[in-house]
Scaffold this motif. Structure first.
Motif, PDB file in Angstrom:
ATOM      1  N   TYR B  97       0.839  -1.152  -0.197  1.00  0.00           N
ATOM      2  CA  TYR B  97       0.160  -0.130  -0.234  1.00  0.00           C
ATOM      3  C   TYR B  97       0.648   1.681  -0.024  1.00  0.00           C
ATOM      4  O   TYR B  97       0.276   2.110  -0.995  1.00  0.00           O
ATOM      5  N   GLU B  98       2.222   1.302   0.823  1.00  0.00           N
ATOM      6  CA  GLU B  98       2.814   2.151   0.771  1.00  0.00           C
ATOM      7  C   GLU B  98       3.733   2.502  -0.533  1.00  0.00           C
ATOM      8  O   GLU B  98       3.354   3.825  -1.011  1.00  0.00           O
ATOM      9  N   GLN B  99       3.230   1.168  -1.333  1.00  0.00           N
ATOM     10  CA  GLN B  99       4.706   2.028  -2.620  1.00  0.00           C
ATOM     11  C   GLN B  99       3.327   1.906  -3.411  1.00  0.00           C
ATOM     12  O   GLN B  99       3.335   3.310  -4.067  1.00  0.00           O
ATOM     13  N   LEU B 100       2.090   2.072  -2.934  1.00  0.00           N
ATOM     14  CA  LEU B 100       0.813   2.565  -4.454  1.00  0.00           C
ATOM     15  C   LEU B 100       1.131   4.715  -4.591  1.00  0.00           C
ATOM     16  O   LEU B 100       0.638   4.688  -5.199  1.00  0.00           O
ATOM     17  N   GLN B 102       2.938   5.859  -3.058  1.00  0.00           N
ATOM     18  CA  GLN B 102       4.458   6.492  -3.349  1.00  0.00           C
ATOM     19  C   GLN B 102       4.225   7.114  -4.916  1.00  0.00           C
ATOM     20  O   GLN B 102       3.575   8.161  -5.072  1.00  0.00           O
ATOM     21  N   MET B 103       3.781   5.496  -5.798  1.00  0.00           N
ATOM     22  CA  MET B 103       3.118   5.596  -7.274  1.00  0.00           C
ATOM     23  C   MET B 103       2.012   6.938  -7.321  1.00  0.00           C
ATOM     24  O   MET B 103       2.054   7.368  -8.795  1.00  0.00           O
ATOM     25  N   SER B 104       1.238   7.224  -6.634  1.00  0.00           N
ATOM     26  CA  SER B 104       0.111   7.829  -6.986  1.00  0.00           C
ATOM     27  C   SER B 104      -0.984   8.537  -5.797  1.00  0.00           C
ATOM     28  O   SER B 104      -0.475   8.318  -4.682  1.00  0.00           O
ATOM     29  N   GLU B 105      -2.023   9.837  -5.967  1.00  0.00           N
ATOM     30  CA  GLU B 105      -2.320  10.207  -4.525  1.00  0.00           C
ATOM     31  C   GLU B 105      -3.761   9.700  -3.772  1.00  0.00           C
ATOM     32  O   GLU B 105      -3.527   9.821  -2.770  1.00  0.00           O
ATOM     33  N   ASP B 106      -4.108   8.891  -5.073  1.00  0.00           N
ATOM     34  CA  ASP B 106      -5.333   8.297  -4.728  1.00  0.00           C
ATOM     35  C   ASP B 106      -5.273   6.901  -4.621  1.00  0.00           C
ATOM     36  O   ASP B 106      -5.687   6.241  -5.972  1.00  0.00           O
ATOM     37  N   ASN B 109      -8.558   4.346  -5.066  1.00  0.00           N
ATOM     38  CA  ASN B 109      -8.634   3.899  -6.071  1.00  0.00           C
ATOM     39  C   ASN B 109      -7.961   2.885  -6.795  1.00  0.00           C
ATOM     40  O   ASN B 109      -8.091   2.809  -8.513  1.00  0.00           O
ATOM     41  N   GLN B 110      -6.653   3.074  -6.756  1.00  0.00           N
ATOM     42  CA  GLN B 110      -6.008   1.109  -7.525  1.00  0.00           C
ATOM     43  C   GLN B 110      -6.087  -0.163  -7.099  1.00  0.00           C
ATOM     44  O   GLN B 110      -6.192  -0.278  -7.929  1.00  0.00           O
ATOM     45  N   VAL B 111      -6.437   0.234  -5.624  1.00  0.00           N
ATOM     46  CA  VAL B 111      -6.823  -1.587  -5.170  1.00  0.00           C
ATOM     47  C   VAL B 111      -8.049  -2.282  -5.452  1.00  0.00           C
ATOM     48  O   VAL B 111      -9.046  -1.504  -5.980  1.00  0.00           O
ATOM     49  N   SER B 112      -8.016  -3.743  -5.982  1.00  0.00           N
ATOM     50  CA  SER B 112      -8.808  -3.872  -6.057  1.00  0.00           C
ATOM     51  C   SER B 112     -10.103  -3.736  -4.619  1.00  0.00           C
ATOM     52  O   SER B 112      -8.959  -3.023  -3.623  1.00  0.00           O
TER      53      SER B 112
END
Lengths: 176, 198
Positions: B97-100, B102-106, B109-112
């Motif tokens: 989750y931390e990795q995500l 860093q890649m995007s602000e939200d 929204n990215q995760v299932s």
């Protein structure tokens, strides 16, 4: 119970995503794999597919004749969640009905605890309804953690969801 | 001529009779055979039905027999599969989750949905928060001869007494395993020590 599983899948990359630079191709494969993984959601044998942890190997691509897409065999490790019959689990109550309560446990939304499976507890009708044990005084209400044993598990293919029936018949089971 | 034709007729009649006789014989034979064949068919259908019914009964019975985690009867592939405790999953998912993040602000929204619910669940139910403590617990539990499944149930529920541990994982006492009460007691003590000092 969370499981660590190694899987071998095939990932299809459309012809327009193929790039001369190797890294871009790897990225396209990974992105595609993650999308497929999230879309798959669950399988009967492995349970819910939670997250990809490592990408172990990308094999040689094969060109599909008609579309020009390339199919890559990919081996990766992932986490999955499955409950087993007889397993003791902890769930969080999210809905209380007269004839039982529904609990949540990880990705499983519907763990059903019937009032027939908790004979010590009586339904109490109030503003916030609950199940109360007259013997011990412990109560099952919304957002309470309940430790219970799994009696049966069902997988629904269409919705890709698992449902389970749980009970409190055993030692050291009940709300915590 | 008359005589001859009469003779002919007689022969014809005779032939017809024989033919008729043959026909009737065939007819009777057929009459005999039809119920026989029918009964055969019926018997076949019946046995097939019975086999199917039996199979479905067996399957439900076998399902009940086979999968029971309390006696450590889960599929072979799962007994060998690596099980993870909630605290381990928590470490992995939070890292992811931390990795995500860093890649995007939200990142939510990215995760299932499955990921999101799992993360919430393991955050609530992981007994050991510190990654070092998580590793120690895994090492401690692996030094006892436990199946992966038993190991994780103990790690997840952290029973406090020996009876509680046996109630949670009945298979640790059964089937002539070497665990006596003192060994289990020591294991539980060590686990609570790790919890205390994390």
């Amino acid at each position: 119970m969370y499981l660590k599983v190694e899987l071998n899948w095939n990932v299809v990359i459309p012809a327009e995503n193929l790039d001369i630079k190797g890294l871009m191709l790897q990225k396209a494969i990974l992105v595609r794999l993650l999308d497929d993984f999230a879309a798959k959601k669950a399988t009967k044998d492995l349970g819910y597919l939670v997250a990809v942890t490592t990408l172990n190997k990308i094999g040689e691509g094969k060109v599909r004749e008609h579309s020009g897409d390339v199919l890559f065999p990919v081996s990766f490790t992932c986490l999955s969640f499955k409950v087993f019959r007889g397993e003791v689990i902890e769930g969080v109550v999210h809905k209380i009905l007269k004839h039982g309560v529904f609990m949540r446990c990880g990705p499983i939304e519907n763990l059903y605890l019937s009032n027939q499976k908790m004979s010590d507890y009586q339904y109490q009708f109030a503003d916030n309804p609950c199940f109360l044990s007259l013997k011990t005084g412990s109560r099952i209400e919304k957002d309470v953690t309940v430790r219970c044993i799994v009696i049966g598990v069902k997988y629904m293919e269409a919705q890709k969801e698992f449902q389970a029936v749980v009970g409190l018949e055993g030692d050291y089971l009940g709300p915590i | 001529m008359q005589n001859k034709s009469g003779h002919f007729d007689a022969i014809l009649l005779c032939f017809r009779c024989r033919h008729f006789y043959n026909l009737t014989r065939v007819f009777f034979l057929a009459c005999d055979a039809v119920p026989f064949v029918l009964s055969l068919c019926l018997r076949k259908i019946y046995s097939r039905l019975r086999a199917r019914l039996k199979l479905s009964f067996n399957m439900s019975a076998a399902g009940e027999e086979e999968e029971n985690a309390a006696d450590l009867k889960i599929g072979d592939e799962f007994l060998k599969a690596k099980c993870l405790m909630n605290c381990e999953v928590s470490v992995i998912l939070e890292h992811k989750y931390e990795q995500l993040q860093q890649m995007s602000e939200d990142p939510m929204n990215q995760v299932s949905q499955v990921f999101e619910k799992s993360l919430q669940y393991v955050k609530r139910f992981s007994r050991y928060k510190n990654p070092d403590a998580v590793r120690q617990v895994r090492e401690l539990l692996s030094s006892y001869q436990l199946a992966e499944f038993e190991l994780c149930v103990l790690g997840n529920l952290c029973p406090e007494t020996v009876e509680e541990a046996i109630a949670m994982v009945p298979s640790i006492k059964s089937r002539g395993r070497v665990h006596d009460d003192e060994a289990i007691e020591k294991l539980l003590n060590d686990m609570s020590l790790i919890k205390k000092f994390e």
